[in-house]
Design an enzyme around this catalytic site. Structure first.
Site, short mmCIF file in Angstrom:
data_model
loop_
_atom_site.label_atom_id
_atom_site.label_comp_id
_atom_site.label_asym_id
_atom_site.label_seq_id
_atom_site.Cartn_x
_atom_site.Cartn_y
_atom_site.Cartn_z
N CYS A 120 0.83 -1.21 0.00
CA CYS A 120 0.00 0.00 0.00
C CYS A 120 0.86 1.25 0.00
CB CYS A 120 -0.93 -0.03 1.22
SG CYS A 120 -1.93 1.45 1.39
N CYS A 160 -0.38 4.09 2.21
CA CYS A 160 -0.08 3.91 3.64
C CYS A 160 1.41 4.12 3.93
CB CYS A 160 -0.42 2.48 4.09
SG CYS A 160 -1.87 1.76 3.35
N ASP A 161 2.27 3.61 3.08
CA ASP A 161 3.68 3.50 3.46
C ASP A 161 4.65 4.35 2.64
OD1 ASP A 161 2.92 1.65 5.35
OD2 ASP A 161 3.20 -0.06 4.03
#
Ligand code: NAP
Length: 319
Positions: free
Chosen positions: A146, A149-150
């Site tokens: 992701c 997200c990261d």
């Protein structure tokens, strides 16, 4: 075993399921959450957040929160209001039965283990993975599924993205905001992605491509330091230094249990109509199992809240 009929059963314990549990518990519906069983994929208790490290975009945590910690807090909050959570996996459901029947043991047993007046499905989706041992070991330590997200953690780093579809290109384009370089590794010479995404990726000065190649190993002890690539045409193996590996080869919703019982889109995601209702009365779906567009913890939690409210209204309507 004689089944005790519940008012509501929730299948799955990611942000959608646990938010539905908090809301239905506070509405005195005494929910039972069948949370799944531990596994190394996102098809497990707590869902995909159990496989991430720091979550920085969940509102209310200005300093960020670890994914597993966030799920533990949601779980504790649901239990505080009386939600019962069991570590089992549903093996079969009969949505045509009234009450709705759920098996958690032998699916061929004549009697279900649990019956319920309403069912909230929040079984989530899982990212497809390459299936490499070191990919699993380094998940959350340089291996990610992701970029939203990261990505932030890969500022000025070398990043590899695997896949040739829209997801891979979208992830790669997003990652150019952070990374020093983004290398897309694709197993063929042609991309599967839409033309517009291809044009954008080809135009980006930060993106380059390795064609006809697959990742055969992920290197690094504590965190990712590189990947081993194999050219599928020549068989030649090379090593590519990288601090990040984003696997973007598609997602699969966890909907096998509902085959033939609930309407799904061509990719297998559950179809909902008004709010979170499925076509079967008393059966609601929320979170990634019915959303292949947003796929965020906060949107899953929001739809879990919607499912709880829809369930409460349904139960009131059949009283
Ligand atoms: P996808 O279209 O199924 O593409 C998966 C890609 O991963 C393919 O290029 C495939 O290679 C490759 N792949 C699959 N298994 C692999 C393996 N084991 N090793 C190496 N490569 C592997 O999946 P997606 O990209 O997640 O997209 C899913 C759907 O969502 C699509 O309909 C897509 O259009 C849509 N979507 C749209 C957007 C957007 O419009 N912005 C963004 C994301 C997703 P092959 O090509 O060789 O099969």
């Amino acid at each position: 075993m004689k089944a005790a009929t519940k008012k509501v059963v929730i299948l799955g314990s990611g942000p959608a399921g646990l938010t539905a549990a908090i809301y239905t518990a506070r509405a005195d519906l005494e929910p039972l959450v069948i949370e799944g069983e531990p596994s190394s994929t996102s098809d497990q208790p707590g869902g995909q957040l159990m496989l991430t490290t720091e979550v920085e975009n969940f509102p209310g945590f200005p300093g960020g929160v670890m994914g597993p910690q966030l799920m533990m807090s949601m779980r504790e909050q649901a239990e505080r209001f009386g939600a019962e959570i069991v570590t089992r996996k549903a093996t079969r459901v009969d949505l045509s039965a009234r009450p709705i029947a759920i098996w958690t043991g032998d699916p061929s047993a004549p009697e279900p283990d649990i019956t319920t007046e309403a069912l909230i499905i929040s079984t989530g989706a899982r990212s497809l993975m390459l299936g490499l041992e070191n990919e699993a070991r380094l998940l959350g330590y340089g291996v990610s599924t992701c970029a939203t997200c990261d990505g932030f953690f890969f500022r000025d780093k070398k990043i590899v993205v695997v896949g040739g579809g829209d997801s891979a290109l979208e992830e790669a384009l997003f990652l150019t905001k952070f990374g020093d370089s983004v290398t897309i590794v694709h197993r063929r010479k042609e991309l599967r992605a839409s033309k517009i995404m291809q044009d954008r990726a080809f135009k980006s000065a930060k993106i380059d491509f390795v064609w006809d190649s697959v990742v055969t190993d992920v290197l690094g002890e504590e965190k990712v330091s590189g990947v081993v690539l194999r050219n599928v045409l020549t068989g030649e193996e090379t090593t590519l230094a990288a601090e990040g590996l984003f696997v973007a080869i598609g997602h699969a919703p966890n909907t096998g249990l509902f085959d033939g019982q609930l309407e799904m889109d061509p990719a297998g995601y559950l179809k909902t109509t008004i709010g979170t209702a499925t076509a079967v009365p008393g059966v609601f779906a929320c979170g990634d199992v019915q959303d292949h567009v947003y796929r965020q913890a906060i949107t899953a939690a929001g739809s879990g809240c919607m499912a709880a409210i829809d369930t409460e209204r349904y139960l009131a309507s059949i009283e």
